[in-house]
Design a protein around this motif. Structure first.
Motif, PDB file in Angstrom:
ATOM      1  N   UNK A 195     -72.086 -46.162   1.603  1.00  0.00           N
ATOM      2  CA  UNK A 195     -70.911 -46.719   2.243  1.00  0.00           C
ATOM      3  C   UNK A 195     -70.824 -46.163   3.649  1.00  0.00           C
ATOM      4  N   UNK A 206     -71.517 -42.153   3.381  1.00  0.00           N
ATOM      5  CA  UNK A 206     -71.689 -41.428   2.118  1.00  0.00           C
ATOM      6  C   UNK A 206     -72.687 -42.171   1.258  1.00  0.00           C
ATOM      7  N   UNK A 208     -74.356 -41.962  -3.032  1.00  0.00           N
ATOM      8  CA  UNK A 208     -74.635 -41.306  -4.306  1.00  0.00           C
ATOM      9  C   UNK A 208     -75.998 -41.801  -4.776  1.00  0.00           C
ATOM     10  N   UNK A 210     -78.776 -41.484  -7.932  1.00  0.00           N
ATOM     11  CA  UNK A 210     -79.064 -41.024  -9.292  1.00  0.00           C
ATOM     12  C   UNK A 210     -80.575 -41.021  -9.491  1.00  0.00           C
ATOM     13  N   UNK A 220     -77.792 -36.135 -10.040  1.00  0.00           N
ATOM     14  CA  UNK A 220     -76.927 -36.840  -9.094  1.00  0.00           C
ATOM     15  C   UNK A 220     -76.989 -36.102  -7.763  1.00  0.00           C
ATOM     16  N   UNK A 320     -79.525 -53.670  -4.895  1.00  0.00           N
ATOM     17  CA  UNK A 320     -78.399 -53.478  -5.800  1.00  0.00           C
ATOM     18  C   UNK A 320     -78.822 -53.106  -7.203  1.00  0.00           C
ATOM     19  N   UNK A 321     -80.064 -52.698  -7.367  1.00  0.00           N
ATOM     20  CA  UNK A 321     -80.588 -52.354  -8.687  1.00  0.00           C
ATOM     21  C   UNK A 321     -81.398 -51.062  -8.616  1.00  0.00           C
ATOM     22  N   UNK A 322     -81.516 -50.330  -9.729  1.00  0.00           N
ATOM     23  CA  UNK A 322     -82.377 -49.150  -9.739  1.00  0.00           C
ATOM     24  C   UNK A 322     -83.829 -49.540  -9.419  1.00  0.00           C
TER      25      UNK A 322
ATOM     26  N   UNK B 155     -65.660 -42.176  -0.204  1.00  0.00           N
ATOM     27  CA  UNK B 155     -66.521 -41.681  -1.277  1.00  0.00           C
ATOM     28  C   UNK B 155     -65.762 -40.708  -2.165  1.00  0.00           C
ATOM     29  N   UNK B 156     -66.085 -40.742  -3.454  1.00  0.00           N
ATOM     30  CA  UNK B 156     -65.453 -39.858  -4.426  1.00  0.00           C
ATOM     31  C   UNK B 156     -66.531 -39.292  -5.354  1.00  0.00           C
ATOM     32  N   UNK B 205     -73.717 -48.149 -12.365  1.00  0.00           N
ATOM     33  CA  UNK B 205     -75.075 -47.718 -12.719  1.00  0.00           C
ATOM     34  C   UNK B 205     -74.951 -46.381 -13.435  1.00  0.00           C
ATOM     35  N   UNK B 225     -72.767 -41.401 -13.705  1.00  0.00           N
ATOM     36  CA  UNK B 225     -72.371 -42.793 -13.501  1.00  0.00           C
ATOM     37  C   UNK B 225     -71.998 -42.993 -12.039  1.00  0.00           C
ATOM     38  N   UNK B 226     -72.527 -44.029 -11.405  1.00  0.00           N
ATOM     39  CA  UNK B 226     -72.044 -44.378 -10.063  1.00  0.00           C
ATOM     40  C   UNK B 226     -71.346 -45.727 -10.132  1.00  0.00           C
ATOM     41  N   UNK B 227     -70.266 -45.842  -9.353  1.00  0.00           N
ATOM     42  CA  UNK B 227     -69.417 -47.040  -9.400  1.00  0.00           C
ATOM     43  C   UNK B 227     -69.132 -47.506  -7.973  1.00  0.00           C
ATOM     44  N   UNK B 228     -69.235 -48.815  -7.747  1.00  0.00           N
ATOM     45  CA  UNK B 228     -68.801 -49.396  -6.472  1.00  0.00           C
ATOM     46  C   UNK B 228     -67.492 -50.137  -6.705  1.00  0.00           C
ATOM     47  N   UNK B 233     -65.140 -48.262  -1.665  1.00  0.00           N
ATOM     48  CA  UNK B 233     -65.358 -46.867  -2.087  1.00  0.00           C
ATOM     49  C   UNK B 233     -66.512 -46.797  -3.096  1.00  0.00           C
ATOM     50  N   UNK B 234     -67.342 -45.771  -2.930  1.00  0.00           N
ATOM     51  CA  UNK B 234     -68.359 -45.470  -3.933  1.00  0.00           C
ATOM     52  C   UNK B 234     -67.953 -44.178  -4.635  1.00  0.00           C
ATOM     53  N   UNK B 235     -68.172 -44.169  -5.942  1.00  0.00           N
ATOM     54  CA  UNK B 235     -67.784 -42.996  -6.737  1.00  0.00           C
ATOM     55  C   UNK B 235     -68.924 -42.618  -7.657  1.00  0.00           C
ATOM     56  N   UNK B 236     -68.991 -41.345  -7.986  1.00  0.00           N
ATOM     57  CA  UNK B 236     -69.954 -40.887  -8.980  1.00  0.00           C
ATOM     58  C   UNK B 236     -69.246 -39.933  -9.926  1.00  0.00           C
ATOM     59  N   UNK B 336     -78.324 -52.006 -12.937  1.00  0.00           N
ATOM     60  CA  UNK B 336     -76.949 -51.930 -12.466  1.00  0.00           C
ATOM     61  C   UNK B 336     -76.179 -53.104 -13.060  1.00  0.00           C
ATOM     62  N   UNK B 338     -72.788 -55.564 -13.323  1.00  0.00           N
ATOM     63  CA  UNK B 338     -71.597 -56.069 -12.628  1.00  0.00           C
ATOM     64  C   UNK B 338     -70.429 -56.113 -13.605  1.00  0.00           C
TER      65      UNK B 338
END
Lengths: 341, 342
Positions: A195, A206, A208, A210, A220, A320-322, B155-156, B205, B225-228, B233-236, B336, B338
């Protein structure tokens, strides 16, 4: 051995050169600096000798330290190798997988040493972690977390250009990607989210990432390029079947001050103990290897693999995929094959 | 419904979840509440449940849910196994009781949707037991966020790590729990992000393994786990049961939020007194701080009094469940996933 007779060429006069140059001088080397800009100022601050062209530098020195922007590492390192020099390259070893692989093969073919400056392998808290895992203290690793936060590098524009720098993943998070692989072994799958926010003048970024390791361990890696006031901080947490280790640079500070005249905040580089400076330890280990000492703790293949993992993360952002990684082709075997052809 | 003239009647359905004990203890301290409990079925002799636990707690007990609901409770707290939440929420809704349901809401999307439909049809409150959003540190974070002190959050990072649940066998039986660490721990962080941002998760993901507690686990014990989210915001989230059984405390919940104007790190269960046991050399850790469950329960009881739906509601339960289900699918497929809103 002594380095007093050794001549080292430093290419680039940006941020990291301000760290490398004084350490190289402390090691007793004669340092010659070439840069498109800033060489005179750098030398005025720390010492050394300015030279006007890369050719001139290559004609003088025995070893080359490449501290230029990411997208030029490949071309400068290649020229230095072809000129018969052993080379230190700032991380990432190169911007693309192909360039990194070519450098690995070139160094192998020419019998030159090429060391990627993954300095976090020289930070004592990461050395402790690696030693502990190697000794079996933590058992079979299960889950690892790494985090690295600091200010967005706005000093020069190329960092903000993902095509040139690879963004936060290739520039900053490659440190922890390398550490995750160093500690938990080869990686078979990579996914990433990223992002960019803020403004053009005050950007933030930022990501993340995995990682799934060949052992089944999962990692992570989190990176923040934040606002200008954000201090540089790092964290890790590693858990295996026999134990866990965690570290937070904030929690382990050994000097806390609340002074009226507050020191400048905001960070592009971590705080280090000057008595055990990791940048110095790194350059000492590399230059000692040049002089016939033991092989350093980080190899050119490690550098190329870190680039490959970072680029896999960048590909994951696009798709958008691993991204599944085919197992690494052993560099020397591949070079062997090329020679046979 | 209740009036000021008589105490609120609160029923506790099942002692399967270990939180049932804490809720009962809190309810017994509340003079304006009367409590009735039931935990039917045949229980493992290794676990203190049923009338034995009720007697230990000093709370009234009946043998069947039929008797429990015939008491006409104003409110029901559902603390059964995750896979039984739907059945018990539907029973309670039909009895016209407002409901506090232990998290996660359910183990399948169909169950979760049915629970929302049942409570809506009955016109009763459905609240999901996410206590961490009631922490004063979270309210502080929320105030900073709402005041713009963080700028634009981008980001979180969150972690909810604990021991392998051992007080109750069903926690590690996927047929009853719905899975492992992903089911148990992702939802707490997901709920905090719900409360903070009111943003919708778009994609998830996840990676997981079963290396820790491998001899006892029947599902994943480590998960990342990562989340959009739709606000960019992106979070893990690290949801691992990565706390050793020998650790001095259960684990904790942490959240790191990064915005264009700065960062906030919260360690929700962080404050503790540190020391050392001289005989063994083992660290002593004595956590302190307010009981978030008390604030959660207080909010629920107040809502039962007013009839106004509190947060976190069933919709929050459903959205956090969708993240868990997407994470499980991502682990299974290596892709990933949706998240479809609706």
């Amino acid at each position: 051995m002594t380095l007093s007779s050794l001549k080292i060429g430093l290419v680039g006069a940006g941020g990291i050169s301000n760290s490398h140059l004084p350490h190289l001088l402390t090691l007793g080397a004669d340092v010659y600096v070439f840069s498109d800009a800033g060489a005179a100022d750098l030398v005025a601050r720390h010492g050394g000798t300015v030279v006007d062209t890369l050719d001139e530098l290559l004609a003088i020195v025995d070893y080359v330290d490449v501290a230029t922007p990411t997208f030029t590492h490949y071309a400068v390192a290649k020229r230095a190798l072809e000129a018969g020099k052993d080379v230190i390259s700032e991380k990432p070893l190169a911007r693309t997988d192909e360039e990194a692989a070519e450098l690995v093969q070139l160094a192998e073919r020419l019998g030159r040493r090429l060391y990627p400056a993954h300095v976090v392998r020289f930070f004592p808290e990461y050395v402790r972690l690696h030693e502990a895992v190697q000794s079996g203290l933590l058992g079979d690793l299960a889950v690892l977390r790494f985090s690295r936060s600091g200010a967005f590098p706005t000093r020069t524009p190329w960092f903000a250009d993902r095509a040139l720098s690879g963004g936060i993943i290739m520039d900053q998070m490659i440190h922890d990607i390398d550490i995750a692989r160093w500690v938990a072994g080869e990686v078979v799958r990579v996914s990433a989210v990223s992002n960019r926010a803020g403004t053009a003048a005050a950007p933030v970024e930022a990501a993340h990432v995995l990682l799934t390791h060949a052992s089944g361990a999962i990692s992570h890696v989190a990176g923040i390029w934040g606002p200008a006031h954000l201090p540089f901080t790092t964290e890790y947490s590693v858990t295996g079947t026999l134990g866990s280790l965690e570290h937070s640079s904030v929690a382990e500070r050994n000097y806390t001050a609340h002074l009226l005249e507050a020191a400048e905040q905001g960070g592009l580089l971590p705080d280090v103990d000057p008595a055990e400076n990791p940048y110095f330890a790194e350059l000492r280990e590399f230059t000692e290897a040049f002089g016939g000492g033991p092989e350093p703790r980080v190899s050119v293949v490690d550098g190329a693999e870190a680039v490959r993992l970072a680029n896999a993360a960048l590909l994951s952002l696009e798709t958008g995929q691993p991204v599944e990684l085919v197992s690494r082709v052993d560099a020397s075997a591949e070079a062997e094959e090329k020679r046979a052809l | 419904m209740n009036t000021a003239s008589r105490p609120l009647k609160v029923a506790v359905m099942s002692f399967a979840h270990t939180h049932a004990r804490g809720y009962v203890e809190l309810l017994l301290q509340n003079r304006s509440v009367s409590v009735l409990t039931s935990d039917p079925g045949i229980h493992s002799p290794a676990e203190t449940r049923g009338r034995t636990l009720a007697d230990e707690l000093g709370v009234d007990y009946v043998d069947t849910y039929h008797e429990l609901l015939a008491w006409q409770p104003d409110a029901v707290i559902v603390t059964s196994e995750n896979a039984h939440h739907r059945e018990h929420v539907e029973l309670a809704a039909r009895a016209g009781a407002h409901i506090l349901c232990e998290k996660p809401l359910a183990t399948t999307l169909a169950d979760g949707e049915a629970m929302l439909a049942a409570t809506q049809a009955a016109g009763v409150i459905l609240m999901v037991a996410f206590p961490v959003r009631f922490a004063s540190t979270f309210l502080h974070l929320k105030a900073d966020y709402d005041a713009g002190a963080l700028g634009d959050v981008f980001s979180v990072r969150g972690s909810n790590n604990g021991k392998l649940p051992s007080a109750r066998e069903w926690f590690t039986d996927p047929a009853l729990s719905g899975g492992g660490a992903l089911v148990d721990h992702v939802v707490h962080i997901a709920d905090l992000l719900e409360a903070l941002m009111h943003a919708a998760p778009l994609s998830v993901t996840a990676v997981a393994n079963q290396k820790l507690y491998a001899d006892r686990a029947k599902a994943e014990t480590a998960g990342l786990v990562s989340i959009s989210y739709d606000n960019g915001v992106i979070a893990a989230i690290d949801c691992s049961w990565s706390r050793a059984e020998t650790a001095p405390t259960w684990g904790g919940v942490r959240l790191s939020v990064a915005g264009t104007r700065g960062t906030v790190d919260v360690d929700f269960f962080g404050p503790r007194v540190h020391g050392l046991d001289s005989a063994s050399g083992v660290p002593l850790e004595l956590p302190y701080g307010p009981d978030f469950d008390a604030a959660l329960l207080g909010t629920f009881l107040e809502a039962v009094g007013t009839g106004v739906q509190p947060q976190p509601d069933g919709a929050v339960g459903l959205r956090t469940l969708k993240i868990v289900l997407a994470a499980q699918e991502s682990v299974a497929t290596g892709r990933t996933v949706q998240i479809v809103e609706g």
